[in-house]
Enzyme design. Structure first.
Site, short mmCIF file in Angstrom:
data_model
loop_
_atom_site.label_atom_id
_atom_site.label_comp_id
_atom_site.label_asym_id
_atom_site.label_seq_id
_atom_site.Cartn_x
_atom_site.Cartn_y
_atom_site.Cartn_z
N ASP A 82 0.84 -1.42 -0.17
CA ASP A 82 -0.07 0.02 0.05
C ASP A 82 0.94 1.28 -0.08
OD1 ASP A 82 -2.37 1.23 0.15
OD2 ASP A 82 -2.49 1.17 2.31
N HIS A 83 0.61 2.17 -0.81
CA HIS A 83 1.06 3.55 -0.81
C HIS A 83 2.84 3.33 -0.96
CE1 HIS A 83 -2.13 5.99 -0.69
NE2 HIS A 83 -2.65 5.15 0.09
N GLY A 181 -7.04 8.93 7.32
CA GLY A 181 -7.34 9.27 8.61
C GLY A 181 -8.83 9.52 9.05
N HIS A 208 -9.61 5.03 -1.69
CA HIS A 208 -9.02 5.00 -0.48
C HIS A 208 -9.60 5.85 0.69
CE1 HIS A 208 -4.74 3.50 -1.57
NE2 HIS A 208 -5.42 3.41 -2.79
N GLY A 209 -9.23 5.93 1.66
CA GLY A 209 -9.69 6.62 2.67
C GLY A 209 -11.36 6.28 3.14
N SER A 211 -12.49 4.81 5.77
CA SER A 211 -12.77 4.56 7.20
C SER A 211 -13.65 5.75 7.53
CB SER A 211 -11.48 4.78 7.97
OG SER A 211 -10.93 3.63 8.17
N ASN A 230 -10.46 0.58 0.71
CA ASN A 230 -9.19 0.50 1.81
C ASN A 230 -9.80 0.96 2.90
OD1 ASN A 230 -7.77 0.09 -0.67
ND2 ASN A 230 -6.30 1.66 -0.25
ZN ZN Z 1 -4.58 5.00 0.82
#
Ligand code: ZN
Length: 284
Positions: A82-83, A181, A208-209, A211, A230
């Site tokens: 990842d990243h 985050g 992504h992101g 959460s 993700n």
């Molecule tokens: Zn990410």
């Protein structure tokens, strides 16, 4: 069974209209939680490790642990970088047995992003590994990667088409208003932009992101072509909060076989909920 590339897994998700959840793991216990939940629910999953996680656990340990999990449950698992930003670093890890990588050059100018990604794709495809790259840039923080709101920018659909064509990537991470985050306020996703990207690009798209993004919004994204979601922050919080609560009520506890159990159970609940959100249960 063994560690596979994410290419076929994401193509199946695209064909059948669900998303594969990608869970950030850090050690033996977090891998165990994801693998056993995936096996119990019959869900394809991706185990994701950032450069920081690879430094913490060691790539050889991560590969061995994930391989053991795949064999124990007799399911295919993807261990995904990842990243990652450095091509030599990716090469070393692919040679160590990882078959799925994200090369994140999203902070670079367009042509430089293409050149870096193209080079990684050439190597990875020769090794049977799949490649994800990002166009546009998410705000927020993921490990050492910090992007302030002023530098975050959304994916341009036409540029996305050119990017995919010229790089040969297997999946594209899009910036449509999510951030890494925790969110201070509810994120506003640009669904029209996602639909426009989908019209221009026919490979699996990655969110992504995720959460803290409401389930209804994630489902809408899946309907618009997101094939990989993700999740990192929510898992860490569940794990840590449960461990803190246990140690708070058992101040004399010192045995990891005791204080890790509630942490793993709390993380498992989140993993199961995200599998349901992605509609990947029963798709293995
Ligand atoms: Zn990410």
């Amino acid at each position: 069974m063994y560690l596979i590339s994410s290419h076929e897994m994401l193509k199946d998700a695209q064909r059948r209209g669900y998303a594969v959840p990608a869970f950030n793991i850090h050690n033996l216990e977090t891998v165990q939680v994801v693998a056993r939940t995936a096996a119990r629910m019959g869900s394809p999953v991706i185990l994701a490790g950032t450069p920081g996680t690879c430094r913490h656990a060691g790539v050889e340990y991560l590969v061995s642990i994930c391989q053991a999990a795949a064999q124990q449950y007799r399911i295919p698992l993807v261990l995904h970088l990842d990243h990652h930003e450095d091509e030599q670093d990716i090469r070393r890890k692919v040679e160590a047995g990882i078959h799925s990588a994200m090369i994140d050059a999203s902070h670079c100018p367009f042509e430089e992003n293409i050149a870096k990604v193209r080079s990684v794709v050439t190597f990875c495809h020769r090794m049977g590994a799949s490649v994800e790259a990002e166009l546009g840039q998410l705000g927020g923080q993921e490990d050492d990667l910090v992007v302030d709101a002023g530098h975050a920018h959304l994916t341009d659909p036409l540029k996305a088409a050119e990017f995919v064509l010229r790089t040969g990537i297997d999946s594209l991470a899009v910036a449509i208003g999510t951030a890494h985050g925790l969110y201070k306020e509810e994120p506003h996703l640009d669904f029209a932009r996602l639909a426009a990207i989908r019209q221009q690009v026919d490979i699996p798209l990655v969110l992504h992101g995720a959460s803290g993004v409401p389930e209804v919004d994630v489902r809408r994204c899946i309907g618009l072509g997101i094939c990989k979601v993700n999740v990192a922050t929510e898992l860490k919080i569940a794990f840590a909060d449960a461990m803190k609560a246990f140690l708070g009520s058992h101040p004399d506890a010192s045995d990891p076989r005791q204080y890790l159990v509630p942490a793993m159970a709390a993380m498992e609940e989140v993993v199961a909920a995200k599998i349901c959100m992605c509609m990947s249960d029963g798709k293995l």
